[in-house]
Design an enzyme around this catalytic site. Structure first.
Site, PDB file in Angstrom:
ATOM      1  N   ILE A   1      -9.214   9.893  -2.486  1.00 22.87           N
ATOM      2  CA  ILE A   1      -9.728   9.262  -1.338  1.00 22.87           C
ATOM      3  C   ILE A   1      -9.559  10.441  -0.074  1.00 22.87           C
ATOM      4  O   ILE A   1      -8.341  11.057   0.102  1.00 22.87           O
ATOM      5  CB  ILE A   1      -9.088   8.076  -1.073  1.00 22.87           C
ATOM      6  CG1 ILE A   1      -9.303   7.127  -2.121  1.00 22.87           C
ATOM      7  CG2 ILE A   1      -9.651   7.281   0.334  1.00 22.87           C
ATOM      8  CD1 ILE A   1     -10.561   6.717  -2.668  1.00 22.87           C
TER       9      ILE A   1
ATOM     10  N   LYS B   1       3.228   4.725 -10.559  1.00 26.46           N
ATOM     11  CA  LYS B   1       2.116   4.022 -10.589  1.00 26.46           C
ATOM     12  C   LYS B   1       1.891   3.104 -11.805  1.00 26.46           C
ATOM     13  O   LYS B   1       1.315   2.139 -11.769  1.00 26.46           O
ATOM     14  CB  LYS B   1       0.892   4.666 -10.129  1.00 26.46           C
ATOM     15  CG  LYS B   1       0.963   5.370  -8.764  1.00 26.46           C
ATOM     16  CD  LYS B   1       0.928   4.115  -7.713  1.00 26.46           C
ATOM     17  CE  LYS B   1       0.497   4.645  -6.273  1.00 26.46           C
ATOM     18  NZ  LYS B   1       0.609   3.903  -5.240  1.00 26.46           N
TER      19      LYS B   1
ATOM     20  N   ALA C   1       3.974   8.055 -13.496  1.00 27.58           N
ATOM     21  CA  ALA C   1       5.185   7.236 -13.977  1.00 27.58           C
ATOM     22  C   ALA C   1       5.313   5.842 -13.053  1.00 27.58           C
ATOM     23  O   ALA C   1       5.441   4.726 -13.535  1.00 27.58           O
ATOM     24  CB  ALA C   1       6.334   7.719 -14.435  1.00 27.58           C
TER      25      ALA C   1
ATOM     26  N   SER D   1      -2.986   3.930  -8.562  1.00 27.11           N
ATOM     27  CA  SER D   1      -3.769   5.099  -8.373  1.00 27.11           C
ATOM     28  C   SER D   1      -4.150   5.371  -9.791  1.00 27.11           C
ATOM     29  O   SER D   1      -3.688   4.795 -10.808  1.00 27.11           O
ATOM     30  CB  SER D   1      -2.542   5.980  -8.141  1.00 27.11           C
ATOM     31  OG  SER D   1      -3.371   7.510  -8.575  1.00 27.11           O
TER      32      SER D   1
ATOM     33  N   TYR E   1       4.911  10.625 -10.057  1.00 24.92           N
ATOM     34  CA  TYR E   1       4.011   9.440  -9.208  1.00 24.92           C
ATOM     35  C   TYR E   1       3.316   8.890 -10.120  1.00 24.92           C
ATOM     36  O   TYR E   1       3.155   7.506 -10.231  1.00 24.92           O
ATOM     37  CB  TYR E   1       3.119  10.601  -8.543  1.00 24.92           C
ATOM     38  CG  TYR E   1       1.922   9.682  -7.729  1.00 24.92           C
ATOM     39  CD1 TYR E   1       2.534   9.045  -6.736  1.00 24.92           C
ATOM     40  CD2 TYR E   1       0.641   9.746  -7.897  1.00 24.92           C
ATOM     41  CE1 TYR E   1       1.523   8.239  -5.997  1.00 24.92           C
ATOM     42  CE2 TYR E   1      -0.461   9.340  -7.429  1.00 24.92           C
ATOM     43  CZ  TYR E   1      -0.177   8.586  -6.224  1.00 24.92           C
ATOM     44  OH  TYR E   1      -0.938   7.615  -5.616  1.00 24.92           O
TER      45      TYR E   1
ATOM     46  N   ASN F   1       0.880  -1.103   0.094  1.00 24.47           N
ATOM     47  CA  ASN F   1       0.158   0.155   0.018  1.00 24.47           C
ATOM     48  C   ASN F   1       0.821   1.253   0.046  1.00 24.47           C
ATOM     49  O   ASN F   1       0.384   2.412  -0.401  1.00 24.47           O
ATOM     50  CB  ASN F   1      -0.944  -0.007   1.309  1.00 24.47           C
ATOM     51  CG  ASN F   1      -1.497   1.230   1.557  1.00 24.47           C
ATOM     52  OD1 ASN F   1      -2.416   1.656   0.798  1.00 24.47           O
ATOM     53  ND2 ASN F   1      -1.104   1.950   2.643  1.00 24.47           N
TER      54      ASN F   1
END
Ligand SMILES: NC(=O)c1ccc[n+]([C@@H]2O[C@H](COP(=O)([O-])OP(=O)(O)OC[C@H]3O[C@@H](n4cnc5c(N)ncnc54)[C@H](O)[C@@H]3O)[C@@H](O)[C@H]2O)c1
Length: 260
Positions: free
Chosen positions: A185, A156, A154, A139, A152, A87
């Site tokens: 979220i 994910k 790239a 994500s 980020y 996570n």
């Protein structure tokens, strides 16, 4: 019928806050023995003190040795690892042309390398038993370009391909590897950021396609399904849990789409 995963052992990384904490709570409530791992030992310690079925483990998932030791500890204690939830992830927002080498390396280490270490360690523990479920928290940013989130996104996107590659390599092994791609979220950092935007939190929430943030427990519900034997034929999936955000093609959006 409520999903049960009694007798299973699970690891959740980054379980000290936000989505990870909700996942750990949900898996424990469904009957699993959960090891909540976090670099913040105090936060998972508090969670373990509060929730039956959760034990705390302090580690840095950017370090392969820490992740190997985390999995080895569970195997030593329980003899099997059934669910591994990778996570931990981190974004550093900013334009790509301004990003520093250090920022790039940091986002890759926390988001992609940590997932690689987690998937690899879990596979090594699960493959000999021919059973297990690995769930990577990706994500929506991994599906396409998001202004200010290039590093980020790239990382994910890498998480997504790692998930698919692991599933394809091990399709007949009994071990399933899936990912969940959350939309926005309501976790502490996101809420604080949204609050700082013009118009504050409500104005920002209204710009989201579903008109609201998702809740950590809505991500945890999808994780519980993937962790369970109910998902026995779900493998290599990247499941969006985002109120339709990733289904939308903004270029052909029309005002009526937003009104409903
Ligand atoms: N919140 C959102 O809107 C959202 C949207 C899409 C994807 N995600 C993804 O969901 C995951 C969880 O996000 P969140 O918003 O709940 O985050 P969060 O910041 O609330 O929690 C992250 C947790 O990870 C821990 N952590 C950070 N670095 C670590 C390390 N090196 N080793 C071990 N633990 C470490 C932190 O201490 C913290 O407890 C991330 O992968 C994130 O990219 C979040």
């Amino acid at each position: 019928m409520a999903i049960e995963i009694k007798g299973k052992t699970a690891i959740v990384t980054g379980a000290g806050s936000g989505i990870g904490a909700a996942i750990a709570r949900s898996l424990a409530a469904a009957g699993a023995q959960v090891v909540a791992a976090d670099i913040r030992g105090d936060s998972v310690g508090a969670l373990a003190a509060e929730v039956r079925g959760i034990t705390a483990h302090s580690c840095d998932v950017t370090q392969a040795g820490d992740v190997d030791a985390l999995v080895a500890g569970v195997m030593e204690r329980h003899g099997h690892l059934d669910v591994m939830v990778n996570n931990v992830g981190q974004s550093i927002a900013g334009w790509l042309h301004d990003a520093t080498n250090e920022e790039w390396q940091r986002v890759l280490a926390v988001t992609l390398s940590s997932t690689f270490y987690g998937v690899r360690a879990a596979l090594r523990a699960m493959l000999p038993k021919r059973t297990g479920s690995i769930i990577n928290i990706s994500s929506g940013a991994g599906f396409g370009g998001s202004p200010g989130l290039a590093t980020y996104g790239a990382a994910k996107a890498g998480v997504n391909n790692l998930t698919q590659s692991a599933a394809v390599e091990n399709a007949r092994s009994g071990v399933r590897i899936n990912a969940i791609a959350p939309g926005a979220i309501e976790t502490p950092a996101i809420l604080a950021w949204a609050q700082s935007q013009p118009g504050g939190l409500p104005a920002y929430a209204a710009t989201l396609l579903p008109g609201r943030f998702g809740r950590p427990d809505e991500i945890a519900a999808a994780v519980l399904f993937l962790a369970s034997d109910e998902a026995s034929f779900v493998n290599g999936a990247i499941l969006p849990v985002d109120g339709a955000a990733s289904a939308r093609m903004p270029a052909i959006d029309v005002p009526t789409t937003r009104a409903r």
